[in-house]
Design an enzyme around this catalytic site. Structure first.
Site, PDB file in Angstrom:
ATOM      1  N   HIS A 185     -63.813  -8.913 -73.048  1.00  0.00           N
ATOM      2  CA  HIS A 185     -63.353 -10.273 -72.742  1.00  0.00           C
ATOM      3  C   HIS A 185     -62.545 -10.862 -73.896  1.00  0.00           C
ATOM      4  O   HIS A 185     -61.455 -11.404 -73.698  1.00  0.00           O
ATOM      5  CB  HIS A 185     -64.561 -11.146 -72.421  1.00  0.00           C
ATOM      6  CG  HIS A 185     -64.215 -12.577 -72.239  1.00  0.00           C
ATOM      7  ND1 HIS A 185     -63.508 -13.024 -71.148  1.00  0.00           N
ATOM      8  CD2 HIS A 185     -64.403 -13.654 -73.027  1.00  0.00           C
ATOM      9  CE1 HIS A 185     -63.313 -14.320 -71.269  1.00  0.00           C
ATOM     10  NE2 HIS A 185     -63.849 -14.731 -72.399  1.00  0.00           N
ATOM     11  N   GLU A 427     -59.041  -0.320 -58.331  1.00  0.00           N
ATOM     12  CA  GLU A 427     -59.718  -0.126 -59.611  1.00  0.00           C
ATOM     13  C   GLU A 427     -60.948   0.765 -59.491  1.00  0.00           C
ATOM     14  O   GLU A 427     -61.663   0.990 -60.453  1.00  0.00           O
ATOM     15  CB  GLU A 427     -60.050  -1.473 -60.266  1.00  0.00           C
ATOM     16  CG  GLU A 427     -60.774  -2.460 -59.379  1.00  0.00           C
ATOM     17  CD  GLU A 427     -60.985  -3.820 -60.057  1.00  0.00           C
ATOM     18  OE1 GLU A 427     -60.810  -3.933 -61.275  1.00  0.00           O
ATOM     19  OE2 GLU A 427     -61.337  -4.771 -59.346  1.00  0.00           O
ATOM     20  N   ASP A 451     -60.664  -1.048 -65.133  1.00  0.00           N
ATOM     21  CA  ASP A 451     -61.819  -0.474 -64.443  1.00  0.00           C
ATOM     22  C   ASP A 451     -61.519   0.927 -63.916  1.00  0.00           C
ATOM     23  O   ASP A 451     -62.393   1.796 -63.937  1.00  0.00           O
ATOM     24  CB  ASP A 451     -62.265  -1.391 -63.304  1.00  0.00           C
ATOM     25  CG  ASP A 451     -63.100  -2.547 -63.835  1.00  0.00           C
ATOM     26  OD1 ASP A 451     -63.956  -2.294 -64.703  1.00  0.00           O
ATOM     27  OD2 ASP A 451     -62.888  -3.686 -63.408  1.00  0.00           O
ATOM     28  N   CYS A 498     -52.098  -4.614 -62.869  1.00  0.00           N
ATOM     29  CA  CYS A 498     -52.489  -5.768 -63.692  1.00  0.00           C
ATOM     30  C   CYS A 498     -53.514  -5.383 -64.744  1.00  0.00           C
ATOM     31  O   CYS A 498     -54.035  -6.236 -65.446  1.00  0.00           O
ATOM     32  CB  CYS A 498     -52.993  -6.910 -62.815  1.00  0.00           C
ATOM     33  SG  CYS A 498     -54.400  -6.447 -61.807  1.00  0.00           S
TER      34      CYS A 498
HETATM   35  C1  PEP Z   1     -58.821  -4.206 -64.332  1.00  0.00           C
HETATM   36  O1  PEP Z   1     -59.944  -3.784 -64.081  1.00  0.00           O
HETATM   37  O2  PEP Z   1     -57.880  -3.468 -64.730  1.00  0.00           O
HETATM   38  C2  PEP Z   1     -58.517  -5.631 -64.199  1.00  0.00           C
HETATM   39  C3  PEP Z   1     -57.281  -6.090 -64.335  1.00  0.00           C
HETATM   40  O3  PEP Z   1     -59.548  -6.483 -63.956  1.00  0.00           O
HETATM   41  P1  PEP Z   1     -60.615  -6.970 -65.035  1.00  0.00           P
HETATM   42  O4  PEP Z   1     -60.115  -6.611 -66.403  1.00  0.00           O
HETATM   43  O5  PEP Z   1     -60.732  -8.435 -64.814  1.00  0.00           O
HETATM   44  O6  PEP Z   1     -61.839  -6.199 -64.635  1.00  0.00           O
HETATM   45 MG    MG Z   2     -61.380  -4.969 -62.998  1.00  0.00          MG
END
Ligand code: PEP
Ligand code: MG
Length: 570
Positions: A185, A427, A451, A498
């Site tokens: 995070h 993901e 993920d 993303c």
């Molecule tokens: C990911 O898993 O790549 C993603 C963009 O979502 P998060 O980082 O919020 O799990």
């Molecule tokens: Mg994710």
């Protein structure tokens, strides 16, 4: 100099603020109790003042509901049952810190056993009040990231969304944490705000005191504590040079991301709260490729209302004008479940009850969010995206709930965009493997490599001990990504990304060559990725991607991409 994992590039020089969440105190046998009682009274008074201030800030910035929490905590500090009990303990010659700790623990157990859910939740407030009292007894400032001095480097064990939700990001010039990897995070927040960060340091808290001068070099992953003058000078020069590079990049940030032979892709930003829109636009984002909506659910004590959510989505939609905004439905649960959902502790939170799995089980919460997004779709180009999808059934079910929600709104004569596009995060490997089947169901894909990498390589994305194994350029990932893009194009829909990989210069030419249509990343990465895309030819990127797909090791992929960039980015 301490070595960790570089999580967000560039250099930050500032004064350390050591954010300690765990309280350390000794249990002592008292000789004299009256001074101790006086100490307790003073700590209560100080805590009262702090809580009043927090209540006022919450009322002004967040809303009445949050303010009530601090009101309740203020009442607890007046509760004779609690305070009398602490004083009784002190009179039995236990020092005040230990007395508060003992009594609070008993209260927490009592609250947690109550039938009434509301009362059960009060256990957290008792705990908060206890911690605040102990901190004040220890003469430590109650640590709060909402009120920092200019040029602060935040040093912490780890930082969760509830720590960072009210964080005063403008005052922060760097982060250094013991735990966490590149997709933790704090790393994501740091990149979004362009704040240098080093994570996975192991024991940074033992080397730094609040007030120390600290240099964070987020590019090399080092932290220099109490540097001498020459070192500070050296880093200050590096900051200036970086600033010059930044000015150069700024010149092209508003140009389209088009290769020298004419292939155009979309470059969007990932954001985690409405306040980040400005930064996204300033860096040349053509849209929001991922709005993480968790900010609405974290760092609070109850679910956000439809109205609150609507306001947040509406403001983002309006500020983005005609540019697209992909709103991802909540990805809560996992390792940081909001306390008010009372989720049981899980053995494998990343494989557990989270995201769309909660949405499909708690349709009430899901529909509230969908209503808010649909209502806000009147104010801009909003799209809806579902996270953590692993089967086609889940997509169908989620879409069905969306349809039901639309019908409800229609009945209530509430306006919304009936053609709102619906996509999924790719993901979970199962989705990539049969991407063809998923392409039939949706309007777009967005590959979540954070993920997808974690699940494909079986590497916990937050575990710094195995951080070296977490690598999106693993050939297996490239094959999955290709599968997803090809399936999308075969069906005539677009595929974006993303995950953090989309903002990595080393990955950009390969992703372009694989045919990715949209790159969504931390806003601060946009200018550099644009520069790369504008410097290369799609035909050459395609050749590179083909070569990369033949590689058997991550190192080989790196080598190919590095050579390619060296040749094209002179
Ligand atoms: C990911 O898993 O790549 C993603 C963009 O979502 P998060 O980082 O919020 O799990
Ligand atoms: Mg994710």
């Amino acid at each position: 100099m301490l070595k960790g994992v570089s999580a967000s590039p560039n250099i930050g020089i500032g004064r350390a603020f050591v954010y300690e969440k765990k309280l350390k105190f000794k249990r002592r046998q008292l000789d004299e109790v009256e001074t101790e009682i006086k100490r307790l009274d003073e700590a209560i008074e100080k805590s009262r003042k702090e809580l009043r201030k927090l209540r006022d800030v919450a009322l002004e910035k967040i809303g009445e509901k949050e303010a009530k929490i601090f009101e309740a905590q203020l009442l607890m500090l007046q509760d004779p049952a609690l305070i009398t009990e602490v004083k009784r303990k002190i009179r039995s010659k236990v020092n005040a810190e230990a007395a508060v700790d003992d009594v609070v623990k008993n209260f927490i157990t009592m609250f947690e056993q109550m039938e009434d859910e509301y009362m059960r939740e009060r256990a957290i407030d008792v705990q908060d009040v206890g911690e605040r009292l102990i901190k004040n007894l220890l003469g430590k400032d109650f640590q709060c990231l909402a009120d920092l001095e200019e040029n602060t480097v935040v040093i912490a064990d780890s930082l969760t969304p509830s720590d960072t939700v009210n964080m005063d990001k403008e005052k922060i010039v760097g982060f250094a944490t013991n735990l966490g990897g590149v997709t933790s995070h704090v790393a994501i927040i740091a990149r979004e705000y362009g704040i240098p960060a080093v994570v996975g340091l192991g024991d940074v808290m033992n080397h730094v005191k609040t007030g120390d001068t600290v240099i964070i070099d987020g590019s090399s992953g080092t932290v220099t504590v109490r540097p001498d003058k020459a070192t500070i000078y050296k880093y200050e020069r590096m900051v200036l040079e970086a600033e010059e590079r930044r000015i150069e990049l700024d010149k092209l940030k508003d140009l389209p991301a088009v290769t020298s032979d004419g292939r155009k892709v979309e470059i969007a930003a990932n954001i985690g709260e409405p306040g980040e829109v400005e930064n996204a636009l300033n860096n040349g984002a053509e849209g929001i490729g991922l709005l993480r909506t968790e900010f609405l659910y974290q760092g609070r004590r109850s679910l956000p209302t439809e109205e609150e959510q609507f306001e947040a989505y509406k403001i983002i939609a309006e500020n983005m004008g005609e540019r697209p905004v992909i709103v991802r439905t909540f990805d809560i649960g996992g390792d940081k479940p909001p306390s008010y959902l009372n989720l049981p502790k899980e053995m494998n939170p990343f494989l557990g009850w989270r995201a769309i799995r909660i949405s499909l089980d708690r349709i009430d919460i899901f529909k509230t969010q969908l209503r808010a997004i649909l209502r806000a779709s009147n104010y801009g180009d909003l799209k809806i995206m579902f996270p953590m999808i692993s089967s086609v059934d889940e997509v169908r079910r989620a879409k069905q709930i969306l349809e039901e929600t639309k019908i409800e709104l229609e009945k209530e004569k509430i306006m919304f965009n009936n053609n709102v596009e619906v996509g999924i995060m790719v993901e979970v490997p199962s989705v990539a493997v049969i991407a063809d089947a998923f392409a039939e169901e949706v309007d777009f894909f967005s590959i979540g490599t954070n993920d997808l990498t974690q699940y494909t390589l079986a590497v916990d994305r937050t575990n710094e001990n195995i951080f070296h194994l977490f690598n999106e350029l693993h050939p297996a990932l490239l094959h999955l990504i290709k599968r997803v893009i090809d399936a999308a194009h075969k069906r005539g829909i677009w595929a974006g990304m993303c995950g953090e990989m989309a903002g990595k210069p080393i990955a950009a030419p390969i992703l372009l060559g694989l045919g990715l249509d949209e790159f969504s990343m931390a806003a601060t990465s946009i200018p550099e990725v644009k520069k790369i895309i504008r410097s290369i030819k799609i035909t050459e990127a395609q050749e590179l991607a083909e070569e990369a797909l033949k590689a058997s090791t991550t190192d080989d992929v790196y080598k190919l991409s590095r050579q390619f960039l060296a040749k094209n980015m002179k």
